[in-house]
Design a protein around this motif. Structure first.
Motif, PDB file in Angstrom:
ATOM      1  N   LEU A 100       0.838  -1.198   0.000  1.00 31.73           N
ATOM      2  CA  LEU A 100       0.000   0.000   0.000  1.00 31.73           C
ATOM      3  C   LEU A 100       0.874   1.249   0.000  1.00 31.73           C
ATOM      4  N   ASP A 101       1.944   1.181   0.779  1.00 30.97           N
ATOM      5  CA  ASP A 101       2.892   2.293   0.795  1.00 30.97           C
ATOM      6  C   ASP A 101       3.381   2.594  -0.607  1.00 30.97           C
ATOM      7  N   GLU A 102       3.782   1.517  -1.257  1.00 30.85           N
ATOM      8  CA  GLU A 102       4.334   1.701  -2.597  1.00 30.85           C
ATOM      9  C   GLU A 102       3.305   2.273  -3.542  1.00 30.85           C
ATOM     10  N   ILE A 103       2.092   1.787  -3.391  1.00 32.93           N
ATOM     11  CA  ILE A 103       1.037   2.299  -4.270  1.00 32.93           C
ATOM     12  C   ILE A 103       0.861   3.794  -4.069  1.00 32.93           C
ATOM     13  N   LEU A 118       3.368   9.933  -9.498  1.00 37.62           N
ATOM     14  CA  LEU A 118       2.681  10.131 -10.767  1.00 37.62           C
ATOM     15  C   LEU A 118       2.053  11.512 -10.827  1.00 37.62           C
ATOM     16  N   SER A 119       1.367  11.884  -9.736  1.00 38.68           N
ATOM     17  CA  SER A 119       0.722  13.202  -9.814  1.00 38.68           C
ATOM     18  C   SER A 119       1.775  14.301  -9.902  1.00 38.68           C
ATOM     19  N   LYS A 120       2.918  14.050  -9.260  1.00 39.46           N
ATOM     20  CA  LYS A 120       4.002  15.019  -9.383  1.00 39.46           C
ATOM     21  C   LYS A 120       4.447  15.130 -10.838  1.00 39.46           C
ATOM     22  N   GLU A 121       4.652  13.982 -11.430  1.00 42.68           N
ATOM     23  CA  GLU A 121       5.101  13.933 -12.816  1.00 42.68           C
ATOM     24  C   GLU A 121       4.116  14.631 -13.730  1.00 42.68           C
ATOM     25  N   ILE A 122       2.865  14.311 -13.486  1.00 45.68           N
ATOM     26  CA  ILE A 122       1.835  14.903 -14.349  1.00 45.68           C
ATOM     27  C   ILE A 122       1.851  16.410 -14.218  1.00 45.68           C
ATOM     28  N   ARG A 123       1.990  16.819 -12.953  1.00 45.76           N
ATOM     29  CA  ARG A 123       2.046  18.267 -12.743  1.00 45.76           C
ATOM     30  C   ARG A 123       3.227  18.866 -13.489  1.00 45.76           C
ATOM     31  N   ASN A 124       4.369  18.180 -13.359  1.00 52.94           N
ATOM     32  CA  ASN A 124       5.561  18.680 -14.049  1.00 52.94           C
ATOM     33  C   ASN A 124       5.319  18.805 -15.536  1.00 52.94           C
ATOM     34  N   HIS A 125       4.763  17.747 -16.076  1.00 56.57           N
ATOM     35  CA  HIS A 125       4.527  17.757 -17.516  1.00 56.57           C
ATOM     36  C   HIS A 125       3.544  18.834 -17.901  1.00 56.57           C
ATOM     37  N   ASP A 126       2.527  18.972 -17.087  1.00 52.12           N
ATOM     38  CA  ASP A 126       1.532  19.990 -17.394  1.00 52.12           C
ATOM     39  C   ASP A 126       2.144  21.386 -17.326  1.00 52.12           C
ATOM     40  N   ASN A 127       2.896  21.573 -16.253  1.00 53.24           N
ATOM     41  CA  ASN A 127       3.499  22.891 -16.087  1.00 53.24           C
ATOM     42  C   ASN A 127       4.449  23.211 -17.224  1.00 53.24           C
ATOM     43  N   ALA A 128       5.277  22.215 -17.547  1.00 54.27           N
ATOM     44  CA  ALA A 128       6.266  22.453 -18.594  1.00 54.27           C
ATOM     45  C   ALA A 128       5.647  22.277 -19.974  1.00 54.27           C
ATOM     46  N   ASN A 129       4.404  21.784 -19.934  1.00 53.27           N
ATOM     47  CA  ASN A 129       3.701  21.593 -21.194  1.00 53.27           C
ATOM     48  C   ASN A 129       4.477  20.725 -22.170  1.00 53.27           C
ATOM     49  N   GLU A 161       9.712   7.669 -20.341  1.00 57.49           N
ATOM     50  CA  GLU A 161       8.923   7.999 -19.155  1.00 57.49           C
ATOM     51  C   GLU A 161       7.692   7.110 -19.069  1.00 57.49           C
ATOM     52  N   LEU A 162       7.086   6.945 -20.209  1.00 59.98           N
ATOM     53  CA  LEU A 162       5.909   6.070 -20.229  1.00 59.98           C
ATOM     54  C   LEU A 162       6.286   4.656 -19.844  1.00 59.98           C
ATOM     55  N   LYS A 163       7.448   4.251 -20.338  1.00 60.05           N
ATOM     56  CA  LYS A 163       7.876   2.899 -20.042  1.00 60.05           C
ATOM     57  C   LYS A 163       8.073   2.722 -18.537  1.00 60.05           C
ATOM     58  N   LYS A 164       8.686   3.723 -17.963  1.00 61.31           N
ATOM     59  CA  LYS A 164       8.922   3.651 -16.528  1.00 61.31           C
ATOM     60  C   LYS A 164       7.585   3.585 -15.773  1.00 61.31           C
ATOM     61  N   LEU A 165       6.708   4.426 -16.233  1.00 61.12           N
ATOM     62  CA  LEU A 165       5.384   4.450 -15.615  1.00 61.12           C
ATOM     63  C   LEU A 165       4.713   3.089 -15.751  1.00 61.12           C
ATOM     64  N   TYR A 166       4.825   2.570 -16.952  1.00 60.08           N
ATOM     65  CA  TYR A 166       4.152   1.296 -17.193  1.00 60.08           C
ATOM     66  C   TYR A 166       4.775   0.178 -16.373  1.00 60.08           C
ATOM     67  N   GLU A 167       6.069   0.238 -16.253  1.00 55.88           N
ATOM     68  CA  GLU A 167       6.727  -0.796 -15.450  1.00 55.88           C
ATOM     69  C   GLU A 167       6.307  -0.709 -13.984  1.00 55.88           C
ATOM     70  N   SER A 221      -3.844   7.408 -14.280  1.00 52.04           N
ATOM     71  CA  SER A 221      -2.782   6.747 -15.038  1.00 52.04           C
ATOM     72  C   SER A 221      -3.326   6.014 -16.251  1.00 52.04           C
ATOM     73  N   ALA A 222      -4.637   5.868 -16.288  1.00 51.10           N
ATOM     74  CA  ALA A 222      -5.237   5.032 -17.330  1.00 51.10           C
ATOM     75  C   ALA A 222      -4.817   5.470 -18.724  1.00 51.10           C
ATOM     76  N   LYS A 223      -4.918   6.751 -18.939  1.00 48.07           N
ATOM     77  CA  LYS A 223      -4.672   7.262 -20.280  1.00 48.07           C
ATOM     78  C   LYS A 223      -3.234   6.989 -20.705  1.00 48.07           C
ATOM     79  N   LEU A 224      -2.316   7.326 -19.811  1.00 45.37           N
ATOM     80  CA  LEU A 224      -0.900   7.181 -20.134  1.00 45.37           C
ATOM     81  C   LEU A 224      -0.532   5.721 -20.397  1.00 45.37           C
ATOM     82  N   ILE A 225      -1.074   4.880 -19.540  1.00 38.12           N
ATOM     83  CA  ILE A 225      -0.770   3.460 -19.703  1.00 38.12           C
ATOM     84  C   ILE A 225      -1.339   2.949 -21.009  1.00 38.12           C
ATOM     85  N   ASP A 226      -2.497   3.447 -21.313  1.00 35.42           N
ATOM     86  CA  ASP A 226      -3.132   3.030 -22.556  1.00 35.42           C
ATOM     87  C   ASP A 226      -2.276   3.451 -23.754  1.00 35.42           C
ATOM     88  N   ILE A 227      -1.778   4.638 -23.680  1.00 33.59           N
ATOM     89  CA  ILE A 227      -0.918   5.121 -24.765  1.00 33.59           C
ATOM     90  C   ILE A 227       0.274   4.193 -24.948  1.00 33.59           C
TER      91      ILE A 227
END
Lengths: 1188, 147
Positions: free
Chosen positions: A849-852, A859-870, A877-883, A910-916
């Motif tokens: 649960l901790d790990e989750i 993930l939310s940090k990453e998403i924020r980063n990506h959003d901010n940096a557009n 990155e996706l691969k890492k996420l998927y792993e 994460s659904a969208k990213l994983i799907d991609i």
């Protein structure tokens, strides 16, 4: 038993018999024989006195020798023997047993002098009666018996001779255990084989006996005909496996019938007065022939057989008529058309069948009812409504029969209960028939016959039946009460079936008399099962003809009488009444009364466990008939759990929970789960803290045995809750629309609980109970509760997961119990984690649960980063996420089953990213990275730019819809089937084809799968492809529970034992274990309340196995793999077996066992879990185990 | 199918047993089951009071007569009521054979006769004669219908 009975029976042998001097001389028995039979204390040890006669090489010669020897011996020793046998009434000496050998010897001797009155007297009064006590007859007696048969004139002697000849013929010999009872005798053939008795075996004497009896049976001498009858009778005792004797018997019987059957019969009543000798002899022979024919195997295709049987109906002898009716009714069940044609005019008014109505033989009339039923319902006779209505009318007339037996049989036939093959349509029509049809008595052919005809008006069947039943319930005879309750139960079944097939418009408020005038039009229509609409049309033409009775009111008054019968002191009658009440309970009526009846009944300690479990199974059957009643039935089942935890089978109860939960439907699920969780509240932590059942519960759990059983129930309930709470609450992480809101996460525990319970009270309630169990239960319960909580945590969305997370933390750290109010209810054990001792267990769970959560944060940090940096997500990155996604998925799968394709450990975002990423790399959602094709990169080569093939995702949140497929063996399960068909599910892939091609998703598969694979299951894997299915997940809880000897319970989900790390991947490829053969038996198999004929006692198999057998295989599976590297055979216990010695093992019917080896008719078997005696392995008789 | 007829004494020793279609390994279970039923229920029962039990689809009717307990086990057509009829025939014949309500001694004395009667009442799992006079005739090797 045999031994003790021997004492008494030996007593008989001693009766009046002085110590025989001759016995002493004959005790020079060979040591071999004594040792052979020494195991049986009352074995006639002196049997071997015959050795002096018998040491011959050839049996044939010995046979003849015996005869001549006996004669000479008798002549020589006549006087001494007589002195021995004739009772010395004057001197009451100390009694010593007369040995079998003496009796045998006396027979030989007296046979030689059978012409003398005194010999005959001795035989009849002393020798033969005493010989009867032994449970089989030595074949070496046969020559003397045959001699007596030929030479003796005395009727009493001869009657005994036929009796014993029949017993020699009947004795199968192999066991030395003929159904005679009494003092055990040795296996004569075995003795003969070691040449101890003179080498005479049955094989030697049977042909001679048969020959002699055959000759007698064919003897047409008038003076001889009484003996002829007995000879024929004795012949029928021969085992039916002997085809030679059988064909001889057929020949004799048909020969007799050829001579006597065709002569036109006089009317009945010829007996006694005025009948001529010839017709009486004929009638006697007819009787004997039919009685023999009845014991012969049916010969369905044989017109002569049918012809003779039909002729029998017109015979004068009532027993002959009964036999012929029995034969015909059996034939009619197979070929109604032929029988109906053969009966022809006999069925017409005034025909012989009508005469049977007045025959003074109950069983004959019972057979008549069956016969009429078979023919009147036969589809083969659709073209001949006239014939069918003839038989129907006879059947209805039997309702007026003075004998309850006949009347009840007629009711059962009308209700569509014929044998144990239950067909819902048949039953439904049966109920319709009973409630709608009218008995119109045919005009009696002669006015003198029936004086009361004027008073007989057409009567609605239901009225007759109700009156009859009500009066039966007033009887004092237990058999009558029991039978009447049974009939009401069958009525309930038919009624339930009628409702189930959609005859709901049966208006029970209609005046029953209103159908009177439509009776004629109904007569033909009625029999047609397939057109209930037609029937309805016919009945709708009702015109009101007086009478105030409605079906509802009559039923109500009947049920009132039935209820009072619960007061009967016989527990079996009460059991039947309760079953009847359960079946008559309508889903639309209040069941408070039934509940209170059952509750008060169960407080009676007299109830045997088997009977209670029977009632539980009745609940199950009731549920199958009317799924609407799931909640009601669960409430009733709850009473069982609380009142008699020690007596009911936890497995049966669980199965009931489960099926009811599935069947309860969306609106009932909460109540259903509540009914289960009530068990967790037992025993209450503090006396008086609960209302209602408290005092009783305390009592029921007070003795150690039921406390233990209750413990098991609690464990079962905890497990059940963990596995099924999400289903019941319809709360799934992968369905949850709302992401774990940060606001929610900042709430403190109390507020979170409040938020949770407002969001989903069902799940919140389950959590609360489980949390309490994690603290206050016993060690096993705590473990299970922690596991259950983890399962729910993984499967639920927020805030439940968080709530559990915090709880587990608390549990692991301990010392903060004051935060949890439930803990105050603890039963005095040390509270907190140190006390729970769960630290080691829950640490890995918390870690996951901790790990989750950590990964979600990342993930939310990453998403924020990506959003901010557009910026776009790079492939790496996706691969890492998927792993990460895959890794977490694997981890979660170790604990419980989750649908891999849908489960998103990183949260919905994460659904969208994983799907991609998946689409880009052609990764099948259900297999993930472990797919060899993906792992080696082949998939990318193959699919290039094509979209990834979407594997049918058959296991989704609506698993049940698919699983329920196999539940639907009864039309009553339409509802579940409709559900399955797709209504309201988001499981588009679950179509027909899918189910067929992947039987893995059927309900019972899931069932079996939950129950964790035994080694043999995995060997059975037939799925060849390397692509693993979403089911291939592991679970650590199973291995944990195996470690602690915990139990596994059925779940709507599944789990699979596995180990961390390396072996994981290989485990995965076993996706196809569903196809294993064991899956065929499971929940889905029809669970019939009515057991099949006794001969197949393994009927419980269908639902006991998955639970009792495989259900607990997990904790042994690992050991098994180590210990027995070979492939042990598995089997199923056919019957209950109680261990008789230390090395033996008790079995319960239906139990799964593993057969180690066979030795001397015994299997050494291993069970999956310890039974009543706590043993896991031991010897059981071979015949008790069905090798699979 | 009439599966079994058992007669035991008051302490549960089997005096007579006639099984049909019951595998020998099951007989022990039936014996103990029936004897237990009797021990539980027949202690205070009055003569010929009928008791009933069931096990799955099998029906059992039992009673006490003097010192002996009689158990009949049947299935299919032989339900409680049919068994009750058979029981009635058996008890009345035993009474006739023993001239009165049987003591164990009396029963054993008439053992052979009782066996012959039982042999006429049923054989091979099928009930044959239920008429008392007829049974008596047959046990004396007379035809059922006399001229």
């Amino acid at each position: 038993m045999a031994d003790s009975s021997g004492t008494t029976l030996m007593d008989l042998i001693t009766a009046d018999a002085p110590p025989p001097p001759s016995a002493a001389s004959s005790t020079s028995s060979s040591a071999t024989v004594s040792s052979t039979v020494a195991s049986q204390p009352y074995q006639p040890q002196q049997v071997s006195s015959k050795t002096s006669l018998g040491e011959r090489k050839s049996r044939r010669s010995s046979l003849l020798q015996i005869q001549s020897d006996t004669i000479s011996a008798a002549k020589a020793a006549l006087n001494p023997v007589r002195a021995n046998i004739i009772p010395h009434h004057s001197q009451k000496q100390k009694k010593k047993p007369v040995s079998y050998a003496q009796l045998a010897r006396s027979i030989h001797e007296l046979a030689a002098t059978s012409d003398q009155k005194s010999s005959q007297k001795q035989l009849v009064h002393h020798v033969f009666p005493k010989l009867a006590v032994y449970n089989s007859v030595d074949p070496s007696l046969a020559p003397s018996l045959l001699m007596l048969n030929q030479q003796c004139e005395d009727r009493s002697v001869l009657r005994y001779v036929y009796y014993y000849l029949a017993r020699i013929l009947a004795d199968t010999g192999s066991q030395g255990l003929s159904p005679g009872g009494g003092i055990p005798t040795p296996n004569w053939d075995a003795l003969a084989d070691i040449d101890a008795v003179g080498g005479v075996t049955r094989a030697d004497v049977v042909p001679r006996i048969v020959n002699q009896l055959t000759t007698e049976a064919m003897n047409s001498d008038v003076e001889f005909h009484a003996r002829r009858l007995q000879a024929l009778k004795a012949l029928t005792y021969a085992p039916s496996s002997n085809t030679e004797i059988l064909s001889k018997l057929y020949e004799i019987v048909f020969d007799i019938l050829d001579k006597v059957a065709d002569v036109p019969q006089k009317k009945k009543g010829m007996f006694g007065k005025g009948a001529d000798k010839e017709s009486i002899i004929r009638s006697n022979l007819q009787y004997a022939a039919l009685s023999a024919l009845r014991r012969l195997p049916l010969d369905p295709g044989n017109p002569a057989f049918l012809h003779r049987a039909v002729q029998g109906i017109s015979f004068a002898d009532p027993v002959a008529v009964r036999h012929s009716l029995e034969i015909i009714s059996e034939l009619a069940a197979r070929d109604p058309y032929a029988v109906a044609m053969a009966l022809g005019k006999l069925a017409a008014p005034g025909g012989a069948l009508q005469d049977v109505l007045h025959l003074h033989d109950v069983l004959a009339r019972v057979s008549l009812a069956k016969l009429c039923h078979s023919i009147s319902r036969a589809r083969a006779l659709d073209e001949r409504p006239d014939i069918r209505s003839q038989f129907n009318s006879v059947l209805y007339q039997l309702l007026l029969d003075p004998s309850e037996r006949v009347c009840f049989e007629a009711i059962l036939c009308i209700l569509g209960k014929y044998d144990n093959t239950e067909r819902t349509e048949e039953r439904a029509t049966g109920w319709y028939r009973l409630t709608r049809e009218i008995l119109k008595l045919p005009e009696p052919p002669s006015s003198s016959k029936d004086k009361s005809q004027k008073t007989r008006r057409p009567q609605p069947l239901i009225k007759l039946v109700m009156r009859r039943l009500e009066s039966s319930f007033r009887s004092f005879s237990r058999p009558v009460l029991h039978a009447a309750a049974r009939v009401v139960q069958e009525m309930g079944k038919s009624r339930a079936a009628a409702f189930a097939v959609g005859l709901q418009d049966i208006d029970e408020g209609v005046h029953v008399n209103s159908f009177s005038d439509t009776a004629d039009s109904l007569d033909s229509d009625m029999n047609d099962d397939s057109h209930p609409e037609g029937i309805r049309k016919a009945t709708s033409v009702s015109n009101l003809v007086g009478g105030k009775d409605t079906i509802a009111s009559m039923l109500a008054s009947l049920m009132e009488v039935v209820r009072t019968t619960v007061a009967c002191e016989c527990v079996y009658v009460r059991g039947m009444v309760i079953k009847a009440l359960i079946w008559m309970q309508s889903p639309y009526e209040s069941f408070d009364e039934l509940k209170s009846i059952i509750a008060s009944e169960l407080s009676d300690p007299a109830w045997p466990a088997t009977l209670l479990n029977d009632v539980l199974i009745t609940l199950h059957a009731r549920f199958k008939a009317t799924p609407d009643m799931a909640v009601t039935l669960l409430e009733i089942a709850r009473i069982f759990a609380t009142k008699v935890p020690g007596k009911i089978d936890a497995d049966v109860l669980q199965l009931l929970w489960k099926t009811c939960l599935v069947g309860a439907g969306p609106e009932g699920k909460h109540t259903a789960l509540e009914a289960v969780t009530i068990v967790l509240d037992l025993p209450p932590p503090q006396p008086g803290s609960m209302s209602g059942f408290t005092s009783v519960d305390m009592v029921s759990a007070s003795d150690p045995k039921s406390a233990l059983a209750l413990q098991r129930l609690v464990q079962a309930a905890v497990w059940f809750l963990g596995e099924n709470a999400n289903y019941a609450a319809s709360e799934y992480a992968w369905e949850s629309a709302t992401p774990p809101g940060t606001a929610l996460m900042m709430l403190d525990a109390d507020k979170m609980v409040a938020a949770a319970s407002s969001r989903n009270p069902t799940l919140a309630g389950a959590l609360t109970r489980l949390q309490r169990c994690a603290f206050s239960g016993s060690w096993e319960v705590r473990i299970l509760a922690a596991q259950a909580l983890t399962t729910i945590a993984f499967r639920s969305g927020e805030p439940f997961r968080l709530q559990i997370y915090e709880f587990l933390h608390t549990l692991a750290q301990g010392g903060v119990q004051s935060q949890l109010s439930e803990m105050h209810l603890s039963n005095g054990e040390d509270q907190g984690a140190s006390g729970t001792g769960l630290g080691a267990l829950i640490t890995p769970m918390i870690k996951v649960l901790d790990e989750i959560y950590a990964a979600q944060d990342d993930l939310s940090k990453e998403i924020r980063n990506h959003d901010n940096a557009n910026k776009e997500w790079t492939d790496d990155e996706l691969k890492k996420l998927y792993e990460t996604h895959e890794r977490l998925l694997d981890l979660v799968s170790l604990f419980c089953y989750v649908p891999r394709a849908k489960y998103l450990p990183l949260g919905p975002i994460s659904a969208k990213l994983i799907d991609i990423y998946r689409t880009r790399h052609n990764i099948s959602a259900s297999t993930g990275l472990s797919d060899p094709a993906v792992a080696t990169g082949i998939s990318e080569l193959i699919y290039e730019s094509k979209p990834a093939p979407v594997e049918p995702d058959t296991l989704d949140d609506d698993l049940v819809s698919a699983w329920a497929a196999n539940l639907g063996d009864a039309p009553a399960m339409n509802r579940v089937n409709e559900f399955l068909a797709g209504a309201g599910t988001d499981a588009p892939d679950v179509d027909e084809e899918n189910i067929i091609s992947r039987p893995s998703v059927s309900y019972d598969d899931m069932w079996a799968k939950t129950l964790l694979e035994a080694p043999e299951l995995e060997e059975d894997d037939v799925r060849s492809s390397g692509s693993s299915s979403p089911e291939s997940t592991g679970s650590v809880e199973t291995s944990i529970s195996s470690h602690f000897g915990g139990m596994n319970y059925p779940s709507l989900f599944s789990s699979k034992p596995s180990t961390y790390g390396a072996s994981q991947t290989s485990e995965r490829s076993r996706g196809g274990r569903f196809n294993s053969s064991s899956m065929s038996e499971g929940l889905g198999s029809p669970i019939r309340e009515e057991p099949p004929p006794y001969s197949s006692p393994d009927r419980y198999e269908s639902f006991e196995n998955p639970l009792a057998g495989r259900g607990s295989q997990s904790f042994e599976s690992q050991d098994d793999e180590r210990v027995s590297s070979g492939n042990p055979k598995s089997g199923t216990a056919l019957y209950d077996f109680t261990a008789g010695g230390d090395d033996e093992l008790s079995l319960t019917a239906g139990e799964e066992v593993e057969i180690d080896y066979e030795v001397d008719g015994w299997f050494h078997v291993k069970k999956k879990r310890p039974g009543r005696d706590g043993k896991l392995a031991g010897l059981v008789p071979v015949l008790y185990v069905n090798q699979s | 199918m009439l599966m079994a007829v058992l007669i035991s004494n008051s302490v549960g020793n089997i005096l007579v047993e006639r099984f049909n279609g019951v595998p020998s390994e099951e007989r022990l279970h039936w014996r103990s089951f029936l004897v237990k039923l009797g021990a539980d229920n027949l202690q205070r029962a009055s003569n010929e009071e009928l008791f009933v039990a069931s096990h799955k689809s099998v029906h059992i009717v039992y009673t006490v007569l003097g010192d002996v307990c009689i158990y009949i086990v049947g299935k299919d057509a032989y339900d409680e009521l049919a068994l009750a009829e058979v029981m009635f025939v058996i008890t009345s014949l035993i009474k006739d054979a023993c001239k009165k309500s049987p003591t164990e001694r009396l029963f054993l004395d008439k053992y052979g006769k009782i066996c012959l009667c039982l042999d006429e009442i049923f054989w091979k799992g099928i009930v044959e004669n239920t008429n008392k006079e007829r049974i008596k005739r047959l046990t004396r090797l007379k035809p059922p219908g006399e001229f």
